[in-house]
Design a protein around this motif. Structure first.
Motif, mmCIF file in Angstrom:
data_model
loop_
_atom_site.group_PDB
_atom_site.id
_atom_site.type_symbol
_atom_site.label_atom_id
_atom_site.label_comp_id
_atom_site.label_asym_id
_atom_site.label_seq_id
_atom_site.Cartn_x
_atom_site.Cartn_y
_atom_site.Cartn_z
ATOM 1 N N ALA A 1 90.173 27.537 48.915
ATOM 2 C CA ALA A 1 90.824 28.775 48.487
ATOM 3 C C ALA A 1 91.335 29.581 49.676
ATOM 4 O O ALA A 1 92.292 30.349 49.539
ATOM 5 C CB ALA A 1 89.863 29.618 47.652
ATOM 6 N N GLN A 2 90.714 29.406 50.844
ATOM 7 C CA GLN A 2 91.166 30.093 52.051
ATOM 8 C C GLN A 2 92.293 29.347 52.752
ATOM 9 O O GLN A 2 93.010 29.938 53.560
ATOM 10 C CB GLN A 2 89.995 30.277 53.029
ATOM 11 C CG GLN A 2 88.903 31.202 52.535
ATOM 12 C CD GLN A 2 89.385 32.628 52.356
ATOM 13 O OE1 GLN A 2 90.258 33.091 53.090
ATOM 14 N NE2 GLN A 2 88.840 33.320 51.383
ATOM 15 N N ARG A 3 92.457 28.060 52.433
ATOM 16 C CA ARG A 3 93.408 27.237 53.171
ATOM 17 C C ARG A 3 94.649 26.843 52.366
ATOM 18 O O ARG A 3 95.645 26.423 52.942
ATOM 19 C CB ARG A 3 92.720 25.948 53.641
ATOM 20 C CG ARG A 3 91.439 26.154 54.414
ATOM 21 C CD ARG A 3 91.693 26.745 55.763
ATOM 22 N NE ARG A 3 92.242 25.756 56.663
ATOM 23 C CZ ARG A 3 92.485 25.988 57.947
ATOM 24 N NH1 ARG A 3 92.231 27.173 58.447
ATOM 25 N NH2 ARG A 3 92.997 25.051 58.716
ATOM 26 N N ARG B 1 93.410 35.083 49.589
ATOM 27 C CA ARG B 1 92.752 33.929 48.980
ATOM 28 C C ARG B 1 93.702 33.283 47.990
ATOM 29 O O ARG B 1 94.379 33.957 47.218
ATOM 30 C CB ARG B 1 91.483 34.389 48.265
ATOM 31 C CG ARG B 1 90.711 33.297 47.524
ATOM 32 C CD ARG B 1 89.493 33.915 46.846
ATOM 33 N NE ARG B 1 88.721 32.931 46.110
ATOM 34 C CZ ARG B 1 88.965 32.580 44.846
ATOM 35 N NH1 ARG B 1 89.990 33.128 44.206
ATOM 36 N NH2 ARG B 1 88.208 31.694 44.235
ATOM 37 N N GLY B 2 93.776 31.959 48.016
ATOM 38 C CA GLY B 2 94.628 31.257 47.078
ATOM 39 C C GLY B 2 94.128 31.381 45.652
ATOM 40 O O GLY B 2 92.939 31.647 45.408
ATOM 41 N N SER B 3 95.017 31.216 44.701
ATOM 42 C CA SER B 3 94.650 31.281 43.280
ATOM 43 C C SER B 3 93.906 30.008 42.885
ATOM 44 O O SER B 3 94.292 28.909 43.273
ATOM 45 C CB SER B 3 95.902 31.439 42.424
ATOM 46 O OG SER B 3 96.626 32.592 42.794
ATOM 47 N N LYS C 1 83.969 30.808 39.823
ATOM 48 C CA LYS C 1 84.837 31.203 40.933
ATOM 49 C C LYS C 1 86.310 31.309 40.515
ATOM 50 O O LYS C 1 87.123 31.844 41.273
ATOM 51 C CB LYS C 1 84.725 30.184 42.083
ATOM 52 C CG LYS C 1 83.378 30.166 42.789
ATOM 53 C CD LYS C 1 83.365 29.113 43.888
ATOM 54 C CE LYS C 1 82.034 29.068 44.611
ATOM 55 N NZ LYS C 1 81.748 30.304 45.344
ATOM 56 N N ALA C 2 86.655 30.804 39.337
ATOM 57 C CA ALA C 2 88.058 30.666 38.943
ATOM 58 C C ALA C 2 88.722 32.017 38.698
ATOM 59 O O ALA C 2 88.096 32.960 38.209
ATOM 60 C CB ALA C 2 88.153 29.805 37.693
ATOM 61 N N ASP C 3 90.006 32.066 39.019
ATOM 62 C CA ASP C 3 90.825 33.218 38.630
ATOM 63 C C ASP C 3 91.221 33.099 37.161
ATOM 64 O O ASP C 3 91.355 34.100 36.473
ATOM 65 C CB ASP C 3 92.083 33.290 39.502
ATOM 66 C CG ASP C 3 91.734 33.570 40.959
ATOM 67 O OD1 ASP C 3 91.213 34.661 41.232
ATOM 68 O OD2 ASP C 3 91.981 32.698 41.803
ATOM 69 N N ARG C 4 91.448 31.874 36.703
ATOM 70 C CA ARG C 4 91.725 31.618 35.305
ATOM 71 C C ARG C 4 91.053 30.307 34.891
ATOM 72 O O ARG C 4 91.074 29.334 35.648
ATOM 73 C CB ARG C 4 93.235 31.525 35.033
ATOM 74 C CG ARG C 4 93.983 32.831 35.181
ATOM 75 C CD ARG C 4 93.585 33.849 34.124
ATOM 76 N NE ARG C 4 94.361 35.074 34.235
ATOM 77 C CZ ARG C 4 94.005 36.116 34.996
ATOM 78 N NH1 ARG C 4 92.887 36.068 35.705
ATOM 79 N NH2 ARG C 4 94.754 37.194 35.042
ATOM 80 N N VAL C 5 90.485 30.314 33.686
ATOM 81 C CA VAL C 5 89.868 29.120 33.123
ATOM 82 C C VAL C 5 90.694 28.692 31.920
ATOM 83 O O VAL C 5 90.832 29.445 30.947
ATOM 84 C CB VAL C 5 88.409 29.378 32.698
ATOM 85 C CG1 VAL C 5 87.809 28.116 32.071
ATOM 86 C CG2 VAL C 5 87.574 29.830 33.890
ATOM 87 N N PHE C 6 91.280 27.499 31.979
ATOM 88 C CA PHE C 6 92.110 26.969 30.899
ATOM 89 C C PHE C 6 91.240 26.092 30.004
ATOM 90 O O PHE C 6 90.742 25.055 30.448
ATOM 91 C CB PHE C 6 93.269 26.156 31.463
ATOM 92 C CG PHE C 6 94.289 26.977 32.196
ATOM 93 C CD1 PHE C 6 95.431 27.408 31.553
ATOM 94 C CD2 PHE C 6 94.103 27.331 33.525
ATOM 95 C CE1 PHE C 6 96.382 28.171 32.222
ATOM 96 C CE2 PHE C 6 95.038 28.087 34.203
ATOM 97 C CZ PHE C 6 96.184 28.518 33.547
ATOM 98 N N ARG D 1 89.852 36.346 31.819
ATOM 99 C CA ARG D 1 90.144 35.253 32.750
ATOM 100 C C ARG D 1 90.287 33.918 32.037
ATOM 101 O O ARG D 1 90.418 32.884 32.688
ATOM 102 C CB ARG D 1 89.045 35.156 33.811
ATOM 103 C CG ARG D 1 89.043 36.312 34.795
ATOM 104 C CD ARG D 1 87.713 36.439 35.526
ATOM 105 N NE ARG D 1 87.292 35.209 36.167
ATOM 106 C CZ ARG D 1 86.063 35.002 36.631
ATOM 107 N NH1 ARG D 1 85.142 35.944 36.506
ATOM 108 N NH2 ARG D 1 85.757 33.860 37.213
ATOM 109 N N MET D 2 90.285 33.928 30.709
ATOM 110 C CA MET D 2 90.346 32.686 29.947
ATOM 111 C C MET D 2 91.717 32.508 29.311
ATOM 112 O O MET D 2 92.356 33.469 28.897
ATOM 113 C CB MET D 2 89.241 32.661 28.894
ATOM 114 C CG MET D 2 87.845 32.717 29.503
ATOM 115 S SD MET D 2 86.546 32.792 28.258
ATOM 116 C CE MET D 2 86.757 31.205 27.468
#
Length: 427
Positions: A263-265, A154-156, A287-292, A321-322
């Protein structure tokens, strides 16, 4: 594309004129050109014939449906090297799927025999899976090859939020998209300020594809999601916003499906958000890997960032994740969280400063010059590169590009103050 040259790099032209100009201006090895399944403008046959007549393309491929013998004959006479019938490709993939193999079209371009009574392949939601999506991946690549380096194939996904407008969140997200594409990553940018988003303006795009298309016929199909975008760069596409603000509410229920698809593509998904936490923004954050969490040094900005981070935590996002980002920062200022931000999710978060690029940065971005801004570099762009590289390295998704590797390991230091020099030092 996968059936012809699996290892080739795929670039997209915005129009017939753009395609011919790119081929004519190509340097080095001649380009191969694929023309077909266009919905407007010059006919596919005429465009492919014109490119072949120009004589600058290494090969010209015409993609169509229900190709007749007459069409193939005319294509051959016009100098077109190959005609691909998508109906034959769909049938070949259906056969391969039934046999449990990778499938597709053989390297010599000959299609496998069609299964008797076979149907086009379908995804897990029983939606016909189209092979003519803009990202160019076939069904075999989707099932056999991870879309990105993140765990689970899965993409970041990086989501940018703020508690107030005007802090530069959109500019930072846009610069990240250009930087990542230059590093060789495939990038999907999603503008979830569905009513008033303007990511497209920073790239000089006249008008984005209306994201309301997702809500046109119930659950959006893969082909609809794949085509609801506009290309920002060779490896970066943009989804959103809505052409009419009143359609935003109808699109929101489908945002989760769109984000999972992207995210799959794509190897990297960047999500710009509105200052208001709508249902779509909340789903993206979860769903985020990181939240800025982006803020600047203006009065009240720190407090807004604190309230935003508190809301992110209440949505169930782990504090790990923040990420906190101070934009238009003063490099000599101390890293002081200040009142109103402590104990709200950011007190232990990674912290990045993006140095103030000056009024000219805002002017260039407003004029659609984000790509040029990144290519020219400067302290602001360097700060964005370091932030993005270190985040991707933490996620195990840092590309091998030399510039990305350098950005991930650059040392930052506070500049020295000199009384007798007007020259500014950059962190």
């Amino acid at each position: 594309m996968a059936s012809l040259r699996p290892k080739a790099t795929l670039a997209f032209a915005s129009s017939a004129e753009d395609l011919r100009e790119r081929v004519m201006d190509s340097v080095g090895a001649p380009w191969g050109v694929i023309v077909g399944l266009s919905e407007s403008g010059v006919s596919d046959m005429n465009l492919a014939a014109a490119v072949a007549h120009d004589g600058m393309a290494g090969s010209v491929v015409l993609v169509t449906r229900n190709a007749s013998g007459s069409l193939r004959s005319r294509a051959s006479q016009a100098g077109i090297d190959t005609v691909i019938d998508m109906g034959e490709v769909d049938a070949a993939v259906a056969v391969a799927r039934a046999k449990g193999s990778a499938g597709g079209v053989r390297a010599d371009g000959a299609a496998a025999p069609a299964a008797e009574g076979g149907e086009p392949p379908r995804d897990l939601d029983d939606v016909p899976f189209a092979l003519d999506e803009p990202d160019g991946l076939s069904w075999s690549e989707k099932t056999m090859t991870p879309a990105g380096p993140a765990e689970g194939g899965r993409g970041s996904m990086l989501v940018f939020v703020s508690g107030r407008g005007g802090v530069g969140k959109t500019t930072i997200a846009s610069e990240c998209a250009v930087v990542a594409s230059l590093w060789g990553l495939s990038v999907a940018v999603v503008d979830l300020d569905l009513s008033c988003g303007n990511v497209y303006a920073g790239f000089g795009v006249g008008a984005p594809v209306d994201l309301a298309k997702l809500a046109a016929n119930g659950v959006p199909s893969i082909e609809t999601m794949g085509r609801s975008c506009v290309r920002l760069a060779n490896d970066a596409c943009l989804w959103g916003p809505c052409e009419r603000p009143e359609m935003a509410e109808q699109v929101m229920p489908h945002v989760g499906r769109l984000l999972e698809y992207l995210a799959q593509r794509y190897e990297l998904v960047l999500v710009d958000t509105s200052t208001t936490f709508t249902d779509a923004v909340a789903e993206a954050v979860q769903k985020a890997d990181r939240v800025f969490v982006v803020h600047d040094g203006a009065p009240g900005s720190i407090g807004s960032a604190g309230r935003t981070s508190s809301l992110v935590v209440r949505l169930g996002v782990a504090r790990t994740r923040m990420v906190r980002v101070e934009n238009v920062a003063n490099p000599r200022a101390k890293n002081d969280l200040g009142p109103g931000i402590g104990q709200r999710g950011l007190e232990g978060a990674p912290f990045f400063r993006v140095i103030d690029g000056g009024p000219e940065v805002q002017e260039v971005a407003a004029a659609g010059g984000i790509r040029e801004l990144v290519r020219e570099g400067g302290p602001m762009v360097q700060g964005v590169k370091v932030m993005l590289a270190r985040t991707l390295a933490e996620l195990g998704a840092l590309p091998s590009d030399e510039d990305a590797q350098l950005a991930a390991h650059v040392e930052t230091r506070r500049p020295r103050f000199k009384f007798f020099s007007r020259r500014e030092e950059v962190v």
